[in-house]
Design an enzyme around this catalytic site. Structure first.
Site, PDB file in Angstrom:
ATOM      1  CG  ASN A  32       2.331  -1.084   3.514  1.00 48.73           C
ATOM      2  OD1 ASN A  32       1.771  -2.016   2.951  1.00 48.73           O
ATOM      3  ND2 ASN A  32       3.607  -0.794   3.308  1.00 48.73           N
ATOM      4  N   GLY A  33       0.738  -3.388   5.389  1.00 52.17           N
ATOM      5  CA  GLY A  33       1.281  -4.594   6.014  1.00 52.17           C
ATOM      6  C   GLY A  33       0.171  -5.517   6.459  1.00 52.17           C
ATOM      7  CB  CYS A  91      -0.884   0.013   1.241  1.00 56.86           C
ATOM      8  SG  CYS A  91      -1.852  -1.489   1.415  1.00 56.86           S
ATOM      9  CG  HIS A 141      15.562 -33.336 -21.445  1.00 52.87           C
ATOM     10  ND1 HIS A 141      16.078 -34.598 -21.516  1.00 52.87           N
ATOM     11  CD2 HIS A 141      16.593 -32.494 -21.735  1.00 52.87           C
ATOM     12  CE1 HIS A 141      17.365 -34.545 -21.816  1.00 52.87           C
ATOM     13  NE2 HIS A 141      17.700 -33.272 -21.957  1.00 52.87           N
ATOM     14  NE  ARG A 186       4.363   1.910  -1.280  1.00 56.93           N
ATOM     15  CZ  ARG A 186       5.564   1.491  -0.925  1.00 56.93           C
ATOM     16  NH1 ARG A 186       6.628   1.940  -1.559  1.00 56.93           N
ATOM     17  NH2 ARG A 186       5.729   0.652   0.055  1.00 56.93           N
ATOM     18  CE  LYS A 201       8.512  -0.990  -9.407  1.00 54.71           C
ATOM     19  NZ  LYS A 201       8.912  -1.785 -10.581  1.00 54.71           N
ATOM     20  CD  GLU A 244      12.351  -9.838 -16.541  1.00 55.61           C
ATOM     21  OE1 GLU A 244      12.012 -10.634 -15.660  1.00 55.61           O
ATOM     22  OE2 GLU A 244      12.032  -8.641 -16.539  1.00 55.61           O
ATOM     23  CE  LYS A 257       8.890  -7.048 -16.772  1.00 52.96           C
ATOM     24  NZ  LYS A 257       9.654  -7.736 -15.856  1.00 52.96           N
ATOM     25  CD1 TRP A 278      -1.953  -5.137  -4.783  1.00 54.89           C
ATOM     26  CD2 TRP A 278      -1.638  -6.330  -2.909  1.00 54.89           C
ATOM     27  NE1 TRP A 278      -1.771  -6.458  -5.140  1.00 54.89           N
ATOM     28  CE2 TRP A 278      -1.564  -7.205  -4.024  1.00 54.89           C
ATOM     29  CE3 TRP A 278      -1.465  -6.858  -1.640  1.00 54.89           C
ATOM     30  CZ2 TRP A 278      -1.328  -8.570  -3.877  1.00 54.89           C
ATOM     31  CZ3 TRP A 278      -1.235  -8.227  -1.501  1.00 54.89           C
ATOM     32  CH2 TRP A 278      -1.171  -9.065  -2.622  1.00 54.89           C
ATOM     33  CD  GLU A 327       5.343  -8.062 -14.441  1.00 50.15           C
ATOM     34  OE1 GLU A 327       6.519  -7.879 -14.751  1.00 50.15           O
ATOM     35  OE2 GLU A 327       4.925  -7.864 -13.292  1.00 50.15           O
TER      36      GLU A 327
HETATM   37  O1  M6R Z   1      11.274  -4.729  -5.395  1.00 46.63           O
HETATM   38  P1  M6R Z   1      11.816  -6.085  -5.765  1.00 46.63           P
HETATM   39  O2  M6R Z   1      12.903  -5.996  -6.781  1.00 46.63           O
HETATM   40  O3  M6R Z   1      12.232  -6.884  -4.553  1.00 46.63           O
HETATM   41  O4  M6R Z   1      10.597  -6.855  -6.412  1.00 46.63           O
HETATM   42  C1  M6R Z   1      10.719  -8.208  -6.751  1.00 46.63           C
HETATM   43  C2  M6R Z   1       9.574  -8.665  -7.630  1.00 46.63           C
HETATM   44  O5  M6R Z   1       8.356  -8.527  -6.945  1.00 46.63           O
HETATM   45  C3  M6R Z   1       9.507  -7.879  -8.931  1.00 46.63           C
HETATM   46  O6  M6R Z   1      10.690  -7.965  -9.655  1.00 46.63           O
HETATM   47  C4  M6R Z   1       8.341  -8.379  -9.813  1.00 46.63           C
HETATM   48  O7  M6R Z   1       8.597  -9.686 -10.233  1.00 46.63           O
HETATM   49  C5  M6R Z   1       8.126  -7.441 -11.002  1.00 46.63           C
HETATM   50  N1  M6R Z   1       6.757  -7.005 -11.057  1.00 46.63           N
HETATM   51  C6  M6R Z   1       8.423  -8.049 -12.311  1.00 46.63           C
HETATM   52  O8  M6R Z   1       8.252  -7.150 -13.351  1.00 46.63           O
END
Ligand code: M6R
Length: 619
Positions: A105-106, A2, A511, A30, A614, A488, A492, A78, A495
């Site tokens: 937050n938390g 949050c 395999h 966030r 985020k 990666e 991308k 969130w 998400e």
């Molecule tokens: O803030 P961080 O680098 O620790 O975050 C880690 C992951 O949550 C973050 O990289 C997430 O996988 C991204 N949304 C990917 O694009």
């Protein structure tokens, strides 16, 4: 997860609302399930809340304006406990006539027993959140003490879990109290006004002077004072720092989305992360790493802990670190590491990678590693965040603020910082690769320009993405450092575009995964450069032939001048030639652009994809 903002200023006017709403706009990355604001005015606390994005809260404020005020708090959510509804949105009220408002937050892990206690006492709840428990408890403690800071202190000592809490009370029109445990909170120091925020973006439009809050601390801000105490009631000091970027860095700067802007900032992210790492003789110096050289020389094992994209940066780095240092290096998802009883010793170096520096899974892994006696280094993009503070040393990436939920420029900066750390260790330990360190640093210095060139050649990738807007599944193959890049690329796409995507090690294809290939299946292949040792280039070219023979549509990422791939590629996406270990800093770029463009073609919100936030500050 949050976003939290607090403000207190000298006058009752519309500035408090303006600062809080602007802070929420900057923190919306966030969490964006719902948002709310509370202002103290006329001897009461007035709140507005709305489910959905911040625009809904703006509309609610237009329909029912709030009174002028000198102090306020705001929250962008969130959801964890309770769905994203108006009722569950923060702030939550507590006390007689709801004279206290609180945001959080938390997660409060013992909220159930606390709620049972309050219910037995006749307290009525209006939401399903754990937060409302804290609001009622602080309000009740205030009714006994008449002191908001003391009330907060009495309550935080009863809470279990991770939390940042901010509270205002109708009796205190120029005070905001904030507390933190395992969750971020920074103080913004203004001129006759002060701020609290989940991160400095909350107040960057007003001040660059900031103060880190330590673990288990409470800050009480008024227009002219900031007082910090520990949860034990003892006075405490925060560390002051100046934010090195300005408000413009947290704006779109003419781009349609933050993600597009951040992809285009990658040459700077890499270049700035390399800055100041060498002395006048070209030798690596890492001022931020405060672990003795003897201790670093004694390291016999490196464990990288991270999540998501950051973990793929770690996987890339493993290839380079083992090659340069000859130290065994493992990469582990932080949440798995923490709970599997890992074997860690005093000579283990645990390197965490986190853009936000707040990811709870990674934080818990770092704490556990320290408990087990390891030395810990944090690679982090956010000054003053929790993970670097909980580590023995930090190596900051200098990517600038990353706002889009999908990580791009931070990924490149993380790989760069890991490489700098690996080369530094190689230099310290001597041996064959120590001599190479300076040469690799020179090659790394050329990467920003190569990324810039590559970014200028993305038209065809964008076209391919638009043609593929209806695609239901995309596979990604890579080998060696190209393997984590394939993962990666798939992440991308998942998400941002919400379509099935999977990354595989090209060698693993036969395999099992090759069974997925059917006519028309699009497959991206990240091809190692022709100079990659052990003939890997030819092996991957063979893999392309194998899947092409089974009808796959092959989208090949290959170095300029690599003609071997041409006969088997439906599309060739060229990247500038570079040494094999540095290639990931280039080969990921077309995959980022592809995901961005395909999601855009589908009309999706690339900066705020569904269900995500985020920073993931809950386990
Ligand atoms: O803030 P961080 O680098 O620790 O975050 C880690 C992951 O949550 C973050 O990289 C997430 O996988 C991204 N949304 C990917 O694009």
């Amino acid at each position: 997860m949050c976003g939290i903002v607090g403000y207190v200023g000298p006058r009752r006017d519309d500035r408090a609302q303006q600062v809080v709403m602007e802070g929420l706009a900057r923190l919306e990355y966030r969490g964006y399930d719902s948002a709310g604001i509370a202002l103290v005015a006329d001897g009461e606390v007035a709140t507005r809340k709305a489910a959905g994005k911040l625009a809904n809260l703006r509309a609610a404020l237009e329909n029912a304006p709030l009174p002028p005020s000198a102090a306020g708090i705001g929250h962008t959510r969130w959801a964890t406990h309770g769905g994203p509804t108006d009722a569950n949105a923060h702030p939550h009220r507590g006390g007689t006539d709801g004279r206290l408002a609180l945001i959080h937050n938390g997660i409060i892990e013992n909220f159930h027993s606390l709620k049972t206690e309050l219910l037995a006492d006749g307290v009525e709840f209006t939401s399903e959140t754990d937060t409302e428990v804290a609001a009622h408890l602080v309000a009740r403690a205030y009714e006994q003490t008449g002191d908001l800071t003391e009330a907060m202190r009495a309550v935080v000592n009863r809470l279990e879990g991770a939390f940042t809490l901010l509270a205002v009370h109708a009796d205190a029109p120029q005070t905001v109290v904030g507390a933190r445990r395992n969750s971020p909170l920074v103080v913004g120091l203004g001129d006759g006004e002060n701020f609290l925020g989940s991160d400095v973006a909350a107040f960057i439009g007003y001040t660059k002077q900031a103060m880190e809050m330590g673990q288990d601390q409470i800050a009480t801000i008024t227009p002219t004072s900031v007082e910090v105490i520990g949860f034990d009631g003892q006075p405490a000091q925060g560390a002051r720092f100046e934010v090195t970027w300005d408000a413009a860095a947290a704006e779109k700067g003419g781009y349609a989305t933050f993600m597009e802007k951040e992809i285009n900032e990658q040459p700077h992210a890499v270049g700035d992360t390399l800055l100041g790492r060498t002395d006048s003789a070209g030798a690596l110096v890492l001022d931020e790493v405060r672990i003795s050289e003897d201790e670093l020389r004694a390291v016999d094992r490196i464990v990288i802990v991270a999540c998501g994209t950051a973990s793929y940066a770690g996987m890339v780095a493993k290839y380079a670190i083992e090659h340069w240092t000859r130290i065994q290096c493992e990469v582990e998802l932080a949440h798995e590491f923490r709970y599997r009883d890992p074997v860690i010793g005093a000579n283990t170096l645990v390197v965490s990678i986190s853009q936000s520096g707040e990811t709870m899974d990674t934080l818990m892994a770092v704490k556990h590693a320290r408990e087990l006696g390891a030395k810990t280094v944090s690679i982090c993009n956010t000054h003053g965040a929790t993970i670097p503070r909980e580590s023995d040393a930090v190596l900051y990436t200098h990517a600038g603020p990353e706002i889009a939920v999908a990580s791009t420029k931070a990924f490149l900066a993380q790989i760069t910082a890991c490489y700098v750390l690996g080369l530094y260790l190689a230099q310290l330990r001597g041996g064959t690769h120590a001599d190479e360190a300076q040469a690799v640093m020179r090659e790394l210095a050329q990467v920003p320009e190569k990324i810039e060139t590559l970014l200028g050649q993305m038209d065809r990738v964008k076209e391919i993405a638009y043609f593929m807007a209806d695609t239901r599944s995309v596979l990604f193959l890579g080998r060696h450092v190209g393997y984590p890049i394939a993962m990666e690329g798939a992440l991308k796409l998942k998400e941002l575009a919400y379509i099935h995507a999977e990354g595989f090690a090209a060698g693993e294809l036969k395999h099992g995964p090759i069974a997925l290939i059917e006519p028309g299946q699009p497959v991206f292949i990240v091809v190692p450069g022709p100079d990659t040792p052990h003939g890997l280039h030819h092996k991957v070219v063979s893999n392309i032939q194998e899947i092409r023979a089974r009808g796959a549509r092959t989208l090949v990422i290959a170095e300029e001048g690599d003609e071997d791939v041409v006969p088997f590629a439906d599309e060739v996406i060229r990247i500038p030639a570079t040494p094999p270990l540095l290639a990931p800093l280039l080969s990921v770029v077309p995959l980022q652009v592809f995901a961005l463009e395909l999601a855009t073609a589908k009309g999706l919100d690339v900066d705020q994809p569904r269900n995500l936030a985020k920073s993931v500050t809950v386990e």
